[in-house]
Design an enzyme around this catalytic site. Structure first.
Site, PDB file in Angstrom:
ATOM      1  N   LYS A 106       0.645  -1.283   0.118  1.00  0.00           N
ATOM      2  CA  LYS A 106       0.159   0.054   0.025  1.00  0.00           C
ATOM      3  C   LYS A 106       0.836   1.270   0.137  1.00  0.00           C
ATOM      4  CE  LYS A 106      -4.664   0.579   0.510  1.00  0.00           C
ATOM      5  NZ  LYS A 106      -5.494  -0.430  -0.063  1.00  0.00           N
ATOM      6  N   GLY A 218     -20.729   6.217   3.449  1.00  0.00           N
ATOM      7  CA  GLY A 218     -19.727   6.584   2.512  1.00  0.00           C
ATOM      8  C   GLY A 218     -20.299   6.806   0.946  1.00  0.00           C
ATOM      9  N   GLY A 220     -18.449   7.314  -2.180  1.00  0.00           N
ATOM     10  CA  GLY A 220     -17.068   7.166  -2.935  1.00  0.00           C
ATOM     11  C   GLY A 220     -17.464   6.058  -4.013  1.00  0.00           C
TER      12      GLY A 220
HETATM   13  N1  GLU Z   1      -7.404   0.117  -3.148  1.00  0.00           N
HETATM   14  C1  GLU Z   1      -8.060  -1.055  -3.557  1.00  0.00           C
HETATM   15  C2  GLU Z   1      -8.243  -2.003  -2.384  1.00  0.00           C
HETATM   16  O1  GLU Z   1      -7.844  -1.650  -1.332  1.00  0.00           O
HETATM   17  C3  GLU Z   1      -7.721  -1.722  -4.814  1.00  0.00           C
HETATM   18  C4  GLU Z   1      -6.279  -2.331  -4.640  1.00  0.00           C
HETATM   19  C5  GLU Z   1      -5.689  -2.670  -6.230  1.00  0.00           C
HETATM   20  O2  GLU Z   1      -6.519  -2.900  -7.165  1.00  0.00           O
HETATM   21  O3  GLU Z   1      -4.541  -2.936  -6.136  1.00  0.00           O
HETATM   22  O4  GLU Z   1      -8.413  -3.205  -2.382  1.00  0.00           O
END
Ligand code: GLU
Length: 428
Positions: A106, A218, A220
């Site tokens: 992340k 939310g 979004g």
């Molecule tokens: N940010 C999204 C998640 O928490 C997608 C992550 C991605 O597609 O790599 O799952």
């Protein structure tokens, strides 16, 4: 009752609880409790005023035993290394439970993206890649969007990486716009994935989805498509959604006695999930405070905002009518709240199972980038449905066999797959 507010402590606590039940080897446990690698960096950005502002960025790679690291980038004013560590750890479990050949990572930048102009955003995105490009790549670590980031931003980042690497490299990042290396169905993938999970849960619990109501936190992308899917695919009614109002700097719950029209609300929502409440009021919607969504007498709650929302203080406000909590967000429920939900016999579809649709279509996107051949939307969504159905069923079966809470079962499935990959590679 102690409250766990630190997201990384929460992720470690959840893991420790299951590692204990599995009698996991102490060395493996110690290894998986922490990310393998972390990058902290400072990004100088020339603002439109001509001044330079310095932003703090992080990229955390938790585990890559099953494949390249994978996970989004958040632009969030209260980002910390610990929120990024937690989210990276959950990505490892998410990719494992979805059974896609990827690890977990992340990224984050401490910033409120709504305060930046488009050109400042572009320079910040390019600056992020300038700092981290040697440590990411289609076979190393593949970022994607998350809270505060958009497909356009992914496109700038991909372009910057391609320039630095000296070759067009669409597979370095996913969640790109369609027509710019993105996949059909990626925008709605997480929200629809929540709905496919809910459909399977309702089948096993013998609940008629058409008679069900839901409240969502939310508005979004995840919440919008969960709301649309709840009405269109499950034929149920969404009674309200909550959202953060950027102008008033407060959150509201916006509802309709006959059920909301998610497509209408989406049409009056800006790119940050802020709804035009005056237009909503004109159309007969009611406005309440931001915590009201959780207290609604509905069958399903879908927290689809950020971590720590269902906690020791708020869990007691959940109505007795609620049967299922489908976690669209990452880490919305604290371990203390989990204990209360467990004792109430609540059916929880845990975050890294419930919201794995986004990363699953991200994986499809990188496969399409590698082939340079793109699938139609229908094919993407059918493949997504197959993956989610299999993931839900493996977790549900484990929960039945081991007589454990769904979150613990999801950890059991995920840990088993990651440990197996580490063993096969001779790491442990
Ligand atoms: N940010 C999204 C998640 O928490 C997608 C992550 C991605 O597609 O790599 O799952």
């Amino acid at each position: 009752m102690n409250t766990t507010t630190n997201a990384f402590k929460m992720a470690q606590q959840q893991f420790d609880h299951v590692a204990e039940q599995l009698q996991l080897d102490p060395h493996i446990r110690e290894f998986l409790r922490w990310p393998m690698r972390e990058f902290h960096f400072r990004i100088p950005v020339r603002m439109d005023s001509g001044d330079i502002r310095i932003f703090n960025g992080f990229r955390v790679q938790h585990n890559n035993a099953r494949g390249p690291c994978k996970g989004g980038i958040r632009f969030h004013p209260s980002e910390t290394i610990d929120t990024v560590r937690a989210l990276a750890t959950w990505m490892t479990w998410k990719c494992a439970v979805a059974n896609i050949p990827l690890g977990g990572s992340k990224g984050g930048i401490i910033v409120d993206s709504a305060t930046l102009t488009p050109s400042e955003k572009e320079r910040l995105c390019r600056g992020f890649i300038n700092q981290i490009w040697r440590n990411i790549g289609p076979r190393q670590d593949v970022p994607a969007p998350d809270v505060g980031t958009t497909p356009q931003m992914m496109s700038w980042m991909m372009d910057e990486y391609s320039k630095l690497a000296g070759q067009y490299t669409p597979g370095v990042i996913t969640g790109k716009p369609v027509g710019g290396g993105g996949s059909q169905g990626r925008t709605e993938a997480t929200g629809y994935g929540v709905i496919y999970n809910l459909r399977e849960a309702m089948k096993t619990l013998k609940i008629d989805s058409a008679k069900c109501t839901a409240a969502i936190q939310g508005f979004g992308k995840v919440a919008q498509y969960a709301a649309i899917g709840f009405a269109e695919l499950l034929k149920g009614k969404v009674m309200c959604v909550s959202y953060w109002d950027r102008n008033d700097r407060t959150s509201y719950t916006i509802g309709h006695p006959k059920g909301i029209d998610a497509n209408f609300l989406k049409g009056i929502t800006d790119q940050y999930g802020s709804i035009d409440k005056d237009k909503a009021k004109e159309a007969g919607y009611t406005i309440n405070d931001g915590s009201a969504w959780m207290q609604k007498d509905v069958d399903v709650l879908i927290p689809a905002a950020i971590e720590g929302q269902i906690n020791a203080e708020t869990v007691h406000t959940i109505s007795k009518k609620v049967r299922i909590i489908a976690e669209g967000a990452n880490g919305p429920t604290t371990p203390e709240a989990d204990e209360v939900l467990k004792s109430r016999g609540m059916f929880v579809i845990p975050d890294f199972l419930c919201n794995c649709g986004g990363v699953t279509v991200s994986y499809f996107e990188s496969v399409q980038n590698d082939m340079n051949y793109y699938w139609p939307r229908k094919e993407v969504l059918e493949r997504l449905d197959t993956k989610i159905t299999a993931a839900f069923n493996s977790v549900y079966e484990t929960s039945q066999q081991e007589k454990v809470y769904m979150r613990d079962a999801a950890y059991m499935v995920a840990i088993d797959r990651v440990v197996k990959a580490m063993q096969l590679r001779g790491w442990i």
